[in-house]
Design a protein around this motif. Structure first.
Motif, PDB file in Angstrom:
ATOM      1  N   THR A 268       0.820  -1.172   0.026  1.00  0.00           N
ATOM      2  CA  THR A 268      -0.143   0.077  -0.030  1.00  0.00           C
ATOM      3  C   THR A 268       0.868   1.198  -0.075  1.00  0.00           C
ATOM      4  O   THR A 268       2.020   1.290   0.247  1.00  0.00           O
ATOM      5  CB  THR A 268      -0.872  -0.059   1.417  1.00  0.00           C
ATOM      6  N   GLY A 269       0.181   2.473  -0.583  1.00  0.00           N
ATOM      7  CA  GLY A 269       0.818   3.766  -0.225  1.00  0.00           C
ATOM      8  C   GLY A 269       1.428   3.942   1.306  1.00  0.00           C
ATOM      9  O   GLY A 269       2.468   4.493   1.515  1.00  0.00           O
ATOM     10  N   GLU A 270       0.640   3.444   2.050  1.00  0.00           N
ATOM     11  CA  GLU A 270       0.878   3.716   3.502  1.00  0.00           C
ATOM     12  C   GLU A 270       2.287   2.913   3.919  1.00  0.00           C
ATOM     13  O   GLU A 270       2.957   3.486   4.421  1.00  0.00           O
ATOM     14  CB  GLU A 270      -0.265   3.045   4.247  1.00  0.00           C
ATOM     15  N   LEU A 271       2.352   1.957   3.419  1.00  0.00           N
ATOM     16  CA  LEU A 271       3.516   0.773   3.434  1.00  0.00           C
ATOM     17  C   LEU A 271       4.845   1.559   3.168  1.00  0.00           C
ATOM     18  O   LEU A 271       5.866   1.644   3.583  1.00  0.00           O
ATOM     19  CB  LEU A 271       3.464  -0.513   3.189  1.00  0.00           C
ATOM     20  N   ILE A 272       4.685   2.062   1.866  1.00  0.00           N
ATOM     21  CA  ILE A 272       5.709   2.649   1.111  1.00  0.00           C
ATOM     22  C   ILE A 272       6.170   4.008   1.810  1.00  0.00           C
ATOM     23  O   ILE A 272       7.486   4.170   2.157  1.00  0.00           O
ATOM     24  CB  ILE A 272       5.437   2.839  -0.383  1.00  0.00           C
ATOM     25  N   SER A 273       5.248   4.690   2.136  1.00  0.00           N
ATOM     26  CA  SER A 273       5.536   6.003   3.073  1.00  0.00           C
ATOM     27  C   SER A 273       6.405   5.653   4.454  1.00  0.00           C
ATOM     28  O   SER A 273       7.249   6.317   4.728  1.00  0.00           O
ATOM     29  CB  SER A 273       4.273   6.827   3.382  1.00  0.00           C
ATOM     30  N   LEU A 274       5.987   4.547   5.011  1.00  0.00           N
ATOM     31  CA  LEU A 274       6.456   4.142   6.105  1.00  0.00           C
ATOM     32  C   LEU A 274       8.010   3.879   5.810  1.00  0.00           C
ATOM     33  O   LEU A 274       8.994   4.159   6.719  1.00  0.00           O
ATOM     34  CB  LEU A 274       5.647   2.875   6.732  1.00  0.00           C
ATOM     35  N   LEU A 275       8.280   2.956   4.842  1.00  0.00           N
ATOM     36  CA  LEU A 275       9.761   2.363   4.499  1.00  0.00           C
ATOM     37  C   LEU A 275      10.607   3.740   4.395  1.00  0.00           C
ATOM     38  O   LEU A 275      11.548   3.785   4.308  1.00  0.00           O
ATOM     39  CB  LEU A 275       9.613   1.561   3.454  1.00  0.00           C
ATOM     40  N   ALA A 276       9.742   4.996   3.872  1.00  0.00           N
ATOM     41  CA  ALA A 276      10.476   6.009   3.144  1.00  0.00           C
ATOM     42  C   ALA A 276      10.772   6.776   4.399  1.00  0.00           C
ATOM     43  O   ALA A 276      11.830   7.664   4.240  1.00  0.00           O
ATOM     44  CB  ALA A 276       9.638   6.744   2.286  1.00  0.00           C
ATOM     45  N   GLN A 277      10.320   6.459   5.563  1.00  0.00           N
ATOM     46  CA  GLN A 277      10.859   7.317   6.808  1.00  0.00           C
ATOM     47  C   GLN A 277      12.393   6.906   7.268  1.00  0.00           C
ATOM     48  O   GLN A 277      12.807   7.495   8.065  1.00  0.00           O
ATOM     49  CB  GLN A 277       9.839   6.958   8.063  1.00  0.00           C
ATOM     50  N   GLY A 278      12.842   5.803   6.943  1.00  0.00           N
ATOM     51  CA  GLY A 278      14.186   5.260   7.304  1.00  0.00           C
ATOM     52  C   GLY A 278      14.072   4.422   8.596  1.00  0.00           C
ATOM     53  O   GLY A 278      13.018   3.916   8.847  1.00  0.00           O
ATOM     54  N   PRO A 279      15.184   4.414   9.144  1.00  0.00           N
ATOM     55  CA  PRO A 279      15.159   3.630  10.390  1.00  0.00           C
ATOM     56  C   PRO A 279      13.962   3.925  11.498  1.00  0.00           C
ATOM     57  O   PRO A 279      13.555   4.946  11.388  1.00  0.00           O
ATOM     58  CB  PRO A 279      16.364   3.833  11.042  1.00  0.00           C
ATOM     59  N   PRO A 280      13.467   2.764  12.121  1.00  0.00           N
ATOM     60  CA  PRO A 280      13.895   1.347  12.060  1.00  0.00           C
ATOM     61  C   PRO A 280      13.529   0.537  10.743  1.00  0.00           C
ATOM     62  O   PRO A 280      13.774  -0.578  10.887  1.00  0.00           O
ATOM     63  CB  PRO A 280      13.519   0.776  13.316  1.00  0.00           C
ATOM     64  N   PHE A 281      12.792   1.154   9.895  1.00  0.00           N
ATOM     65  CA  PHE A 281      12.354   0.320   8.827  1.00  0.00           C
ATOM     66  C   PHE A 281      13.260   0.216   7.746  1.00  0.00           C
ATOM     67  O   PHE A 281      13.952   1.201   7.304  1.00  0.00           O
ATOM     68  CB  PHE A 281      10.964   1.183   8.369  1.00  0.00           C
ATOM     69  N   CYS A 282      13.450  -1.215   7.650  1.00  0.00           N
ATOM     70  CA  CYS A 282      14.636  -1.552   6.505  1.00  0.00           C
ATOM     71  C   CYS A 282      13.869  -1.195   5.087  1.00  0.00           C
ATOM     72  O   CYS A 282      13.049  -1.512   4.701  1.00  0.00           O
ATOM     73  CB  CYS A 282      14.957  -2.735   6.715  1.00  0.00           C
ATOM     74  N   PRO A 283      15.068  -0.342   4.350  1.00  0.00           N
ATOM     75  CA  PRO A 283      14.748  -0.260   2.964  1.00  0.00           C
ATOM     76  C   PRO A 283      14.820  -1.412   1.774  1.00  0.00           C
ATOM     77  O   PRO A 283      15.718  -1.593   0.793  1.00  0.00           O
ATOM     78  CB  PRO A 283      15.354   1.024   2.414  1.00  0.00           C
ATOM     79  N   HIS A 284      14.142  -2.607   2.202  1.00  0.00           N
ATOM     80  CA  HIS A 284      14.283  -3.890   1.724  1.00  0.00           C
ATOM     81  C   HIS A 284      13.115  -4.402   1.378  1.00  0.00           C
ATOM     82  O   HIS A 284      12.414  -4.511   2.241  1.00  0.00           O
ATOM     83  CB  HIS A 284      15.550  -4.757   2.323  1.00  0.00           C
ATOM     84  N   LEU A 285      12.411  -4.809   0.180  1.00  0.00           N
ATOM     85  CA  LEU A 285      11.386  -5.426  -0.123  1.00  0.00           C
ATOM     86  C   LEU A 285      11.544  -6.860  -0.921  1.00  0.00           C
ATOM     87  O   LEU A 285      12.117  -6.685  -2.000  1.00  0.00           O
ATOM     88  CB  LEU A 285      10.203  -4.641  -0.989  1.00  0.00           C
ATOM     89  N   HIS A 286      10.915  -7.757  -0.606  1.00  0.00           N
ATOM     90  CA  HIS A 286      10.830  -8.908  -1.422  1.00  0.00           C
ATOM     91  C   HIS A 286       9.437  -9.163  -1.828  1.00  0.00           C
ATOM     92  O   HIS A 286       8.651  -9.563  -1.202  1.00  0.00           O
ATOM     93  CB  HIS A 286      11.514 -10.421  -0.660  1.00  0.00           C
ATOM     94  N   ILE A 287       9.294  -9.099  -3.133  1.00  0.00           N
ATOM     95  CA  ILE A 287       8.156  -8.890  -3.869  1.00  0.00           C
ATOM     96  C   ILE A 287       7.954  -9.952  -4.927  1.00  0.00           C
ATOM     97  O   ILE A 287       8.520 -10.007  -5.952  1.00  0.00           O
ATOM     98  CB  ILE A 287       7.926  -7.643  -4.477  1.00  0.00           C
ATOM     99  N   PRO A 288       7.327 -11.154  -4.381  1.00  0.00           N
ATOM    100  CA  PRO A 288       7.154 -12.314  -5.549  1.00  0.00           C
ATOM    101  C   PRO A 288       6.499 -11.842  -6.706  1.00  0.00           C
ATOM    102  O   PRO A 288       5.096 -11.391  -6.758  1.00  0.00           O
ATOM    103  CB  PRO A 288       6.507 -13.320  -4.672  1.00  0.00           C
ATOM    104  N   LEU A 289       7.251 -11.877  -7.846  1.00  0.00           N
ATOM    105  CA  LEU A 289       6.649 -11.502  -9.214  1.00  0.00           C
ATOM    106  C   LEU A 289       6.295 -12.872  -9.785  1.00  0.00           C
ATOM    107  O   LEU A 289       5.118 -12.854 -10.230  1.00  0.00           O
ATOM    108  CB  LEU A 289       7.899 -10.954 -10.148  1.00  0.00           C
ATOM    109  N   GLN A 290       6.814 -13.832  -9.729  1.00  0.00           N
ATOM    110  CA  GLN A 290       6.399 -15.332 -10.387  1.00  0.00           C
ATOM    111  C   GLN A 290       6.356 -15.184 -11.900  1.00  0.00           C
ATOM    112  O   GLN A 290       6.938 -16.142 -12.384  1.00  0.00           O
ATOM    113  CB  GLN A 290       5.020 -15.632  -9.866  1.00  0.00           C
ATOM    114  N   SER A 291       5.778 -14.167 -12.641  1.00  0.00           N
ATOM    115  CA  SER A 291       5.946 -14.146 -13.954  1.00  0.00           C
ATOM    116  C   SER A 291       6.069 -12.606 -14.586  1.00  0.00           C
ATOM    117  O   SER A 291       5.477 -11.848 -13.632  1.00  0.00           O
ATOM    118  CB  SER A 291       4.989 -14.991 -14.674  1.00  0.00           C
ATOM    119  N   GLY A 292       6.401 -12.382 -15.710  1.00  0.00           N
ATOM    120  CA  GLY A 292       6.372 -11.126 -16.270  1.00  0.00           C
ATOM    121  C   GLY A 292       5.474 -11.053 -17.406  1.00  0.00           C
ATOM    122  O   GLY A 292       5.420 -10.321 -18.172  1.00  0.00           O
ATOM    123  N   ASP A 293       4.620 -12.122 -17.659  1.00  0.00           N
ATOM    124  CA  ASP A 293       3.871 -12.237 -18.811  1.00  0.00           C
ATOM    125  C   ASP A 293       2.466 -12.084 -18.373  1.00  0.00           C
ATOM    126  O   ASP A 293       2.069 -12.930 -17.647  1.00  0.00           O
ATOM    127  CB  ASP A 293       3.992 -13.253 -19.705  1.00  0.00           C
TER     128      ASP A 293
END
Ligand code: SF4
Length: 460
Positions: free
Chosen positions: A264-289
């Motif tokens: 969500t936009g909320e989650l992205i804004s949170l990560l943008a705040q910096g520590p303690p939130f780590c700027p690292h997201l593991h986002i399963p794509l699974q396919s690009g088609d």
């Protein structure tokens, strides 16, 4: 879902050291082996704690034990095969011992497991809090199937929280189950419906972890990003993370894996705040088609992912985005695969885990026509692994000559006299130092990249 890597990292065993009573001749011993994801590892540690609390000695899986517990995985056929191998190994190790099989493979295939010679008790992914009682009631050779339907597990099962001593990063399970039913995935059948953990219980465990010296927690689950979606008025993932950020001593909050549709936009804004939130997201794509994504029932398109990754990069500085990809999904043509390959290269993911599609009995995709031959899956997987290594080295090379903050975790696996740890965006770094640095944040000037390891010197 934190899918297990193709190469099966290692057979996790809960730490045998730490808070257990001195061994006595009369005391029973129990040994664990765990396949699969961080959730399975988290649960094995909790199960070990329950046996300890009943006076058992937790011993290494290689040792002779009175009880063997195999915590299984079924996310791919390799998980099933490896589970059976470990079950047979336990039964051979001590023919008189009680062999207990638990986890996802036994949840979806209890009959198959019960047929394996030497198995005494089969449980699934629920009713874990009663496992020690069951072990003490069942007799050798009794072959008890205690597996209930996974969809019956509607409440999050609290297990004793365990803080393995001597570590600086801990996994914290915040939810269980999944309601998405992606067409290839067996997990909702193995883990049941979405169940979010009581936020007070999560905060309580996080405080205990911080008090016992953990500087970083990794929020994990089966469908982590869906946290709170099953609760009317409960906090969602971002709101929970804000509460966790108030805990003294917790310097880093990392997310294990978040499905694209849950960011969500909320989650992205949170990560943008910096520590303690780590700027690292593991986002399963699974396919690009898009046609393969539709057949997978993933609920997004390649353009959705382009927009999402663009937005995250715009808002969160220094962010690292890693991903999972399935090759060889039924019907995947060379052109479909090319779309996946090109999207990954275009979006410059930091690294990727590649999985060869594995038909899972009971999932819709297992019956889809045009199953892809194994040699084609192999070739596509190899190409993506090479691409992944190249993308990682391009991302990591950007940090050469820079000073970065590293949480010192343990002695470097590569080199004696060196300590290793990770940056907030999950780069692995090693530097000369002594074990006394463990759990401390140090600034390191990065000088060299060899393979996936960055090395440098501490800045005093
Ligand atoms: S069904 Fe989809 S979202 Fe749920 S665990 Fe499986 S892959 Fe993840």
């Amino acid at each position: 879902m934190d899918r297990v890597r193709e190469k099966q990292e290692s057979n996790f065993q809960p730490p045998t050291s730490g808070l257990q009573p001195p061994a006595t001749d009369l005391q029973k011993s129990v040994a664990f082996v765990t396949l699969g994801c961080k959730v399975n590892q988290y649960e094995s540690s909790a199960l070990a704690e329950m046996f300890r609390a009943r006076g058992y000695q937790v011993v290494d899986f290689k040792e002779k034990a009175d009880v063997y517990v195999i915590n299984t995985c079924t996310v791919t056929h390799l998980g099933d095969r490896k589970s059976r191998q470990l079950i047979r190994r336990a039964a051979r190790a001590n023919p008189g011992a009680l062999v207990v099989v638990t986890g996802c493979y036994s949840q979806v295939s209890p009959g198959e497991v019960l047929e394996i010679p030497g198995v005494d008790l089969v449980t699934g992914t629920g009713d874990r809090s009663g496992i020690v009682e069951m072990v003490e009631r069942v007799g050798k050779g009794q072959k008890l199937n205690a597996v209930r339907e996974a969809r019956e597990f509607t409440e999050f099962e609290e297990l004793p929280a365990v803080a393995a001593t001597g570590r600086v990063r801990a996994f914290l399970k915040i939810q269980e189950g999944c309601d998405n039913f992606c067409s290839y995935c067996i997990v909702p059948y193995a883990r049941g419906p979405l169940k979010s953990r009581d936020p007070e219980k999560i905060l309580e465990e996080a405080r205990k972890l911080a008090d016992s010296g953990y500087r970083e927690i990794v929020l994990t689950g089966i469908h982590t990003g869906a946290y709170g979606k099953d609760k009317m008025n409960g906090p969602g993932l971002a709101a929970l993370m804000e509460k966790l950020a108030k805990i003294q001593g917790l310097s880093r909050i990392r997310l294990s894996s978040v499905e694209p549709m849950d960011i969500t936009g909320e989650l992205i804004s949170l990560l943008a705040q910096g520590p303690p939130f780590c700027p690292h997201l593991h986002i399963p794509l699974q396919s690009g088609d898009d046609s393969i994504l539709a057949a997978m029932r993933r609920g997004y398109t390649a353009d959705d992912i382009r927009r999402l990754v663009g937005l995250i990069r715009e808002k969160v500085s220094d962010v690292s985005i890693t991903t999972d990809v399935i090759v060889g999904f039924p019907g995947e043509s060379d052109e479909h695969f090319a779309n996946t390959y090109n999207l990954i290269r275009e979006l410059k993911f930091t690294s990727l885990h590649t999985f060869k599609y594995s038909p899972r009995k009971g999932t819709p995709a297992a019956k889809f026509p045009n199953q892809v031959p194994p040699e084609v899956k192999e070739e596509r997987s190899d190409r993506l692994i090479v691409l992944g290594e190249d993308l990682y080295s391009r991302f990591a090379s950007r940090y050469l000559g820079r000073d970065v903050e590293v949480l010192a975790e343990e002695g470097a696996h590569c080199c004696p006299g060196m300590i290793q740890g990770h940056t907030a965006n999950y780069l692995l770094v090693a530097f000369p130092g002594d074990p006394g640095l463990k759990g401390k944040f140090v600034r390191v000037s990065l000088q060299k990249l060899s393979g996936r390891l960055l090395t440098g010197g501490i800045i005093i």
